[in-house]
Design an enzyme around this catalytic site. Structure first.
Site, PDB file in Angstrom:
ATOM      1  N   LYS A   1       7.331   4.916  15.965  1.00  0.00           N
ATOM      2  CA  LYS A   1       6.299   3.938  16.309  1.00  0.00           C
ATOM      3  C   LYS A   1       6.816   2.902  17.304  1.00  0.00           C
ATOM      4  O   LYS A   1       6.151   2.585  18.294  1.00  0.00           O
ATOM      5  CB  LYS A   1       5.806   3.262  15.026  1.00  0.00           C
ATOM      6  N   SER A   2       8.012   2.380  17.051  1.00  0.00           N
ATOM      7  CA  SER A   2       8.583   1.356  17.933  1.00  0.00           C
ATOM      8  C   SER A   2       8.758   1.879  19.353  1.00  0.00           C
ATOM      9  O   SER A   2       8.426   1.200  20.333  1.00  0.00           O
ATOM     10  CB  SER A   2       9.933   0.884  17.390  1.00  0.00           C
TER      11      SER A   2
ATOM     12  N   ARG B   1       6.684   0.958  22.996  1.00  0.00           N
ATOM     13  CA  ARG B   1       7.456   0.550  24.173  1.00  0.00           C
ATOM     14  C   ARG B   1       7.240   1.497  25.352  1.00  0.00           C
ATOM     15  O   ARG B   1       7.228   1.054  26.503  1.00  0.00           O
ATOM     16  CB  ARG B   1       8.938   0.440  23.795  1.00  0.00           C
TER      17      ARG B   1
ATOM     18  N   SER C   1      14.839 -10.851  15.521  1.00  0.00           N
ATOM     19  CA  SER C   1      13.590 -10.094  15.592  1.00  0.00           C
ATOM     20  C   SER C   1      13.539  -9.312  16.890  1.00  0.00           C
ATOM     21  O   SER C   1      13.601  -9.895  17.980  1.00  0.00           O
ATOM     22  CB  SER C   1      12.385 -11.040  15.506  1.00  0.00           C
TER      23      SER C   1
ATOM     24  N   GLN D   1      10.987  -7.886  18.055  1.00  0.00           N
ATOM     25  CA  GLN D   1       9.735  -8.217  18.736  1.00  0.00           C
ATOM     26  C   GLN D   1       9.889  -9.469  19.586  1.00  0.00           C
ATOM     27  O   GLN D   1       9.470  -9.504  20.751  1.00  0.00           O
ATOM     28  CB  GLN D   1       8.623  -8.404  17.704  1.00  0.00           C
TER      29      GLN D   1
ATOM     30  N   ASP E   1      11.511  -3.091   7.681  1.00  0.00           N
ATOM     31  CA  ASP E   1      10.315  -2.267   7.496  1.00  0.00           C
ATOM     32  C   ASP E   1      10.428  -1.345   6.290  1.00  0.00           C
ATOM     33  O   ASP E   1       9.418  -0.953   5.697  1.00  0.00           O
ATOM     34  CB  ASP E   1      10.038  -1.428   8.747  1.00  0.00           C
TER      35      ASP E   1
ATOM     36  N   LYS F   1       4.660 -10.390   6.867  1.00  0.00           N
ATOM     37  CA  LYS F   1       4.282  -9.081   7.400  1.00  0.00           C
ATOM     38  C   LYS F   1       2.773  -8.889   7.209  1.00  0.00           C
ATOM     39  O   LYS F   1       2.023  -9.853   7.130  1.00  0.00           O
ATOM     40  CB  LYS F   1       5.095  -7.978   6.702  1.00  0.00           C
TER      41      LYS F   1
ATOM     42  N   ARG G   1       4.949  -9.169   1.482  1.00  0.00           N
ATOM     43  CA  ARG G   1       5.481  -7.941   0.881  1.00  0.00           C
ATOM     44  C   ARG G   1       6.389  -8.206  -0.316  1.00  0.00           C
ATOM     45  O   ARG G   1       6.562  -7.331  -1.159  1.00  0.00           O
ATOM     46  CB  ARG G   1       6.217  -7.111   1.944  1.00  0.00           C
TER      47      ARG G   1
ATOM     48  N   ARG H   1       2.680   0.119   4.519  1.00  0.00           N
ATOM     49  CA  ARG H   1       3.983   0.443   3.929  1.00  0.00           C
ATOM     50  C   ARG H   1       3.988   0.262   2.404  1.00  0.00           C
ATOM     51  O   ARG H   1       4.670   0.998   1.694  1.00  0.00           O
ATOM     52  CB  ARG H   1       5.085  -0.371   4.600  1.00  0.00           C
TER      53      ARG H   1
END
Length: 425
Positions: free
Chosen positions: A21-22, A26, A164, A166, A311, A338, A342, A383
């Site tokens: 996914k990451s 990108r 992070s 992100q 994650d 998140k 979580r 998740r």
């Protein structure tokens, strides 16, 4: 989603599971930095990552799908769209696009679903605003929808208080598209962006925890030619399944082996699971196979390299719940912001399953035991839903709001069934 307990162990080999996914996000976003066609095969076709493709189309890119490959033709210049840029449930997309668009001429509005629009964005918005970015939104630009008036930004040196990927990626892109930057983080976060951008020809240097970025100054990077590997975060659910179901074994092929992405597997290894890693190729990243075999799990204390496994924390909690002794996760306060809190939701759900679990300010403490079947509210968190589906393989589980799994892993149930599970979506 209703998951029935497995009656037998499994011995499985998965090849194409869920593309990373990451890296998929990108690929879509970084393709805008080139002047040539990027060719991406095995792109993750989940709701969040498909939204990123829709966004770059609104920014002027042409996206085609031919013979299993996404062809992305970037615009000569990013255009100011006449529509809102919808990020869905993806904080990754919203934060990375913030960094890119802050340094581009134009007016842009980023928004998401009701869950994303309640997540904090100030950690990216604040440093960008300090260097001249014009960003506005609810709660003083902390919550989306976010309006960005892009333009030339000043050179900056920024010390981040959080590790992070992100935040780092957003500021790297802001530096690339404007006057350059230096960025320092408290510990190394996931480093896909640096690897991919270096492969595209960006001038990025690293010394310890500090990164220096030279501006593009109107130049273009090379296009991406990439076959996206399997996502270690998504595949980790099945690794946990193999680790907690006696006699089970799984081999996951063509998986990303970046050290900042397999820390959760290393924790599972410390707990006693038998895990081997075999590197098969290396382009932008190391790629290979991971084999996980059942072994009785023991407790563990986890408090380092947390950004490398943030994650996977809900799935690790499932392993903790099936181990002998008390396990702890600390320094993970990021879990509070998140898709949901979580920490609170994981602990509450485990308690419903008869497991002793305690909330810590920055994590949780879990005493392993024999879990019971229960009905779990995932609170719309993909998740959380997938983690408790894995626990369901041991004791049976009913997961509410499981439809959000499609945001990141549409074929999750299919692969559960491949393990022999009976699943009702």
């Amino acid at each position: 989603m209703i998951v029935e307990a497995l009656n037998n162990p499994f011995d499985a080999e998965f090849n194409k599971v869920s593309s990373d996914k990451s890296i998929s996000h990108r690929c879509a976003i970084f393709s805008l930095l080139s002047d040539k066609v990027s060719k991406i095969s095995n792109y993750l076709e989940a709701e969040d990552t498909m939204n990123s493709l829709k966004i770059i189309e609104k920014l002027g890119a042409k996206v085609e799908f031919k013979n299993g490959v996404y062809l992305i033709t970037p615009p000569k210049k990013i255009v100011s769209p006449n529509a809102i840029l919808e990020c869905g449930n993806s904080g990754t997309a919203m934060r990375i696009f913030m960094g890119l668009l802050a340094g581009c001429d134009g007016f842009f509005v980023l928004s998401g679903d009701k869950y994303l629009n309640e997540r904090p964005m100030k950690r990216v918005a604040s440093p960008l605003m300090q260097i001249g970015a014009k960003i506005d939104g609810r709660d003083c630009a902390n919550k989306a929808p976010l309006a960005i008036r892009g333009g030339e930004l000043n050179y900056f040196a920024y010390n981040s208080s959080v590790a992070s990927a992100q935040v780092k990626t957003a500021l790297i892109l802001a530096g690339l598209c404007s006057a350059g930057c230096k960025f320092k983080e408290p510990e190394l976060s996931r480093d896909h962006s640096e690897r991919m951008l270096l492969g595209m020809g960006a001038q990025i240097s690293q010394s310890g925890l500090e990164i220096e970025v030279k501006p593009l100054k109107g130049a273009y990077l090379k296009p991406l030619i990439l076959d996206v590997p399997n996502d270690p975060s998504s595949c980790f659910f099945y690794a946990v399944a193999a680790a907690i179901i006696p006699g089970s074994k799984i081999i996951i092929k063509n998986i990303l082996l970046n050290k900042t992405r397999i820390e959760a597997y290393k924790v599972l290894e410390k707990m006693g699971a038998k895990i081997t890693y075999t590197k098969t190729s290396s382009t932008y990243e190391d790629i290979g196979d991971i084999c996980v075999q059942y072994s009785e799990l023991k407790s563990v204390d986890v408090n380092q390299n947390i950004s490398w496994l943030i994650d996977e924390a809900p799935a690790l909690a499932i392993a903790f719940a099936c181990a002998n002794g008390v396990s702890t996760l600390k320094n993970a306060k990021e879990l509070r912001v998140k898709e949901c809190d979580r920490i609170a939701i994981t602990v509450a759900a485990l308690k419903k399953c008869g497991i002793e679990a305690v909330e810590l300010e920055d994590g949780f403490s879990i005493k392993g035991g024999k879990p019971n079947s229960a009905t779990i509210d995932s609170h719309g968190d993909h998740r959380i839903a997938m983690s408790f589906a894995i626990l369901g393989l041991k004791c049976g589980m009913n997961i509410e709001k499981s439809e959000f799994i499609a945001t990141s892993f549409p074929k999750f149930s299919y692969f559960l069934r491949e393990l022999g599970a009976r699943v009702e979506d």
